[in-house]
Design a protein around this motif. Structure first.
Motif, PDB file in Angstrom:
ATOM      1  N   UNK A  36     102.584  -9.666  15.264  1.00 40.84           N
ATOM      2  CA  UNK A  36     101.565  -8.941  16.013  1.00 40.84           C
ATOM      3  C   UNK A  36     101.461  -7.495  15.576  1.00 40.84           C
ATOM      4  N   UNK A  37     102.590  -6.851  15.351  1.00 43.84           N
ATOM      5  CA  UNK A  37     102.592  -5.470  14.884  1.00 43.84           C
ATOM      6  C   UNK A  37     102.019  -5.354  13.486  1.00 43.84           C
ATOM      7  N   UNK A  38     102.361  -6.331  12.627  1.00 48.21           N
ATOM      8  CA  UNK A  38     101.817  -6.317  11.261  1.00 48.21           C
ATOM      9  C   UNK A  38     100.301  -6.462  11.283  1.00 48.21           C
ATOM     10  N   UNK A  39      99.771  -7.400  12.090  1.00 51.75           N
ATOM     11  CA  UNK A  39      98.330  -7.605  12.136  1.00 51.75           C
ATOM     12  C   UNK A  39      97.625  -6.366  12.694  1.00 51.75           C
ATOM     13  N   UNK A  40      98.206  -5.761  13.716  1.00 53.53           N
ATOM     14  CA  UNK A  40      97.618  -4.545  14.286  1.00 53.53           C
ATOM     15  C   UNK A  40      97.609  -3.414  13.258  1.00 53.53           C
ATOM     16  N   UNK A  41      98.678  -3.309  12.481  1.00 49.99           N
ATOM     17  CA  UNK A  41      98.750  -2.258  11.456  1.00 49.99           C
ATOM     18  C   UNK A  41      97.685  -2.465  10.389  1.00 49.99           C
ATOM     19  N   UNK A  42      97.443  -3.755  10.018  1.00 54.16           N
ATOM     20  CA  UNK A  42      96.388  -4.027   9.035  1.00 54.16           C
ATOM     21  C   UNK A  42      95.023  -3.657   9.602  1.00 54.16           C
ATOM     22  N   UNK A  43      94.844  -3.838  10.903  1.00 54.51           N
ATOM     23  CA  UNK A  43      93.591  -3.444  11.525  1.00 54.51           C
ATOM     24  C   UNK A  43      93.403  -1.939  11.514  1.00 54.51           C
ATOM     25  N   UNK A  44      94.491  -1.184  11.764  1.00 58.14           N
ATOM     26  CA  UNK A  44      94.402   0.283  11.753  1.00 58.14           C
ATOM     27  C   UNK A  44      94.187   0.833  10.355  1.00 58.14           C
ATOM     28  N   UNK A  45      94.575   0.054   9.340  1.00 57.99           N
ATOM     29  CA  UNK A  45      94.482   0.532   7.961  1.00 57.99           C
ATOM     30  C   UNK A  45      93.052   0.504   7.424  1.00 57.99           C
ATOM     31  N   UNK A  46      92.154  -0.145   8.159  1.00 57.64           N
ATOM     32  CA  UNK A  46      90.792  -0.306   7.663  1.00 57.64           C
ATOM     33  C   UNK A  46      89.778   0.087   8.730  1.00 57.64           C
ATOM     34  N   UNK A  47      88.586   0.385   8.263  1.00 57.87           N
ATOM     35  CA  UNK A  47      87.485   0.710   9.173  1.00 57.87           C
ATOM     36  C   UNK A  47      86.572  -0.506   9.288  1.00 57.87           C
ATOM     37  N   UNK A  48      86.462  -1.041  10.506  1.00 59.04           N
ATOM     38  CA  UNK A  48      85.600  -2.181  10.772  1.00 59.04           C
ATOM     39  C   UNK A  48      84.559  -1.797  11.810  1.00 59.04           C
ATOM     40  N   UNK A  49      83.341  -2.231  11.595  1.00 59.56           N
ATOM     41  CA  UNK A  49      82.285  -1.965  12.573  1.00 59.56           C
ATOM     42  C   UNK A  49      81.228  -3.050  12.485  1.00 59.56           C
ATOM     43  N   UNK A  50      80.847  -3.596  13.636  1.00 58.88           N
ATOM     44  CA  UNK A  50      79.794  -4.601  13.704  1.00 58.88           C
ATOM     45  C   UNK A  50      78.823  -4.182  14.803  1.00 58.88           C
ATOM     46  N   UNK A  51      77.537  -4.144  14.483  1.00 58.09           N
ATOM     47  CA  UNK A  51      76.519  -3.730  15.456  1.00 58.09           C
ATOM     48  C   UNK A  51      75.340  -4.689  15.395  1.00 58.09           C
TER      49      UNK A  51
END
Length: 465
Positions: A36-51
């Motif tokens: 869970x911590x690894x997946x969260x860290x990968x999420x913080x490492x990138x910019x994601x945006x959907x609109x």
């Protein structure tokens, strides 16, 4: 190349090695409790945006003047078209019984869904990817090593290379463990298939950002968590070879194939592609194509930013269901052998009319207005199931590259004679897990929802040993 006898011996060892990986819940590289911590860290490492955006803001997409079909200017990727379905058959004396229109995704190219396997400390590990898809409720989920359309890996979008693709389509790939064409969602795609592959690497494999090595036991643990393992990973996992001992099945393999052939023969489905702007019962607005009754799904558009994808920004259409679905296996033991109640399911987009689906595969909201006598068979049984009968439960999302917020409550429920009789209704059959494992080695026998639940069933069986 090894001799045929040595290759055959190696092939015989694969199910035992897969079983060892499934029984190992501590990985050589990443502990399950740290995932869970690894997946969260990968999420913080990138910019994601959907609109969400109106159709007019789609870049490169437009409605054809002649048909109203939603197409890309390159002629690649996919199109949103109309479909007219007429289903005829012999539903036990009822005659013709279905005729409807709907939007559908036409994407003729075959994609690659592949998991790379390598042994660490004597245990096979799977190379999994933290991949962003715009339609995922939580954006970032665990995907196969490779999850790419042909347009992706041939770089039709002029983007970056697909990582690890050479292990699946290159001449120097490793040893193939599974390789089969499987269908996509037959209700929303028109005759779409993906190549589901598991390949064992030979030699060193570089570990890139956003990827991790996990045992099958670890992945099975993650399958018990909501919205972690994506649909593409689940379908590939279902194709893994396990021990194939089908003794004690109510139907022999020959009888099962004969029953399914009979079901395919009994039904006749005509699916005719028609212009998107000529669909009775559907209306198009500035930002959605939707059914006039507000049911089923919508076609809408999004703008996406993802700095770790082959292309970092794009717009695209997505299908958005109007509510969550329910997928369920009803299970029973006969003669001490567990069986699953499978449904011979007709879906307009299938190549061969019928594939085996779960006992229940429905969006309850689409049937809430109907009297009990017209609701789908076994749906109310599943919705009323007591907690002590539920052997598995998790929420999983569908393919996030084409569907927005499409989630299903996935259940495996222990039934009794009152819920699911030994002699099932027409269109249903009791099938063993070993028979399902055998069928999924071949294309177009199990639909994508059944493959999801087979992966979950395998994960549950491993956990209870």
């Amino acid at each position: 190349m090894s001799s045929p006898s040595l290759q055959t011996r190696a092939d015989r060892q694969v199910p035992a090695r897969i079983a060892l990986s499934a029984a190992t819940t501590h990985g050589a590289h990443l502990r399950t409790e740290d995932f869970g911590g690894w997946l969260a860290e990968r999420g913080r490492a990138h910019a994601f945006q959907v609109a969400r955006i109106p159709f007019a803001e789609l870049d490169g997409w437009s409605f054809q003047e002649s048909t109203g079909n939603l197409v890309h200017r390159s002629g690649r990727f996919f199109t949103v078209e109309g479909l007219h379905i007429t289903e005829e058959g012999e539903p036990y004396g009822d005659g013709p019984y279905a005729d409807w229109y709907q939007p559908v995704i036409k994407q003729p190219e075959v994609g690659v869904l592949g998991i790379l396997v390598k042994e660490f400390d004597g245990v096979p590990h799977l190379l999994m990817q933290a991949k962003m898809e715009p339609g995922n409720p939580n954006l970032l989920q665990l995907s196969p090593t490779v999850q790419a359309t042909r347009s992706n890996y041939t770089k039709a979008h002029q983007g970056a290379d697909v990582k690890y693709i050479e292990y699946f389509v290159g001449p120097g790939r490793g040893r193939v463990i599974a390789d089969v064409l499987q269908s996509e969602h037959g209700s929303w795609f028109y005759r779409k298939s993906n190549r589901n592959m598991v390949v064992e690497a030979v030699g060193d494999v570089p570990l890139l950002d956003d990827f991790c090595w996990l045992t099958l036991g670890q992945v099975n643990e993650l399958l018990h968590r909501d919205n972690v393992v994506n649909m593409d990973a689940r379908t590939v996992l279902s194709c893994l070879p396990f021990e194939d001992a089908s003794d004690g099945a109510l139907l022999s393999d020959v009888e099962l194939h004969s029953w399914l052939t009979g079901e395919r023969t009994r039904h006749s489905v005509r699916a005719e592609r028609v212009p998107l702007d000529a669909l009775p019962g559907w209306k198009r607005g500035e930002d959605a194509i939707e059914h006039v009754a507000g049911r089923y799904f919508k076609v809408m558009a999004v703008s996406v930013r993802a700095d770790n994808r082959e292309v970092t920004g794009w717009t695209q259409p997505l299908f958005e269901p109007v509510g969550p679905g329910v997928l369920a296996f009803l299970t029973r033991e006969f003669g001490g052998v567990p069986h699953v109640l499978m449904h011979a399911r007709v879906e307009a987009g299938f190549l061969d009319t019928i594939e085996l689906g779960p006992t229940v595969q429905y969006t309850p909201g689409n049937y809430a207005h109907l009297p009990a006598s017209e609701r789908p068979r076994f749906l109310d049984t599943v919705l009323r199931a007591r907690p002590d009968r539920i052997r598995y439960e998790a929420v999983h999302s569908e393919e996030g590259g084409r569907f927005l917020g499409a989630e299903s409550r996935c259940l495996i429920i222990e039934a009794d004679e009152a819920d699911a009789p030994l002699d099932p209704p027409p269109g249903y059959a009791w099938v063993t897990r070993a028979q399902l494992t055998s069928l999924v080695r071949h294309g177009h026998y199990l639909n994508v929802q059944a493959r999801t639940l087979l992966a979950c069933l395998n994960a549950t069986e491993t956990r209870t040993r």
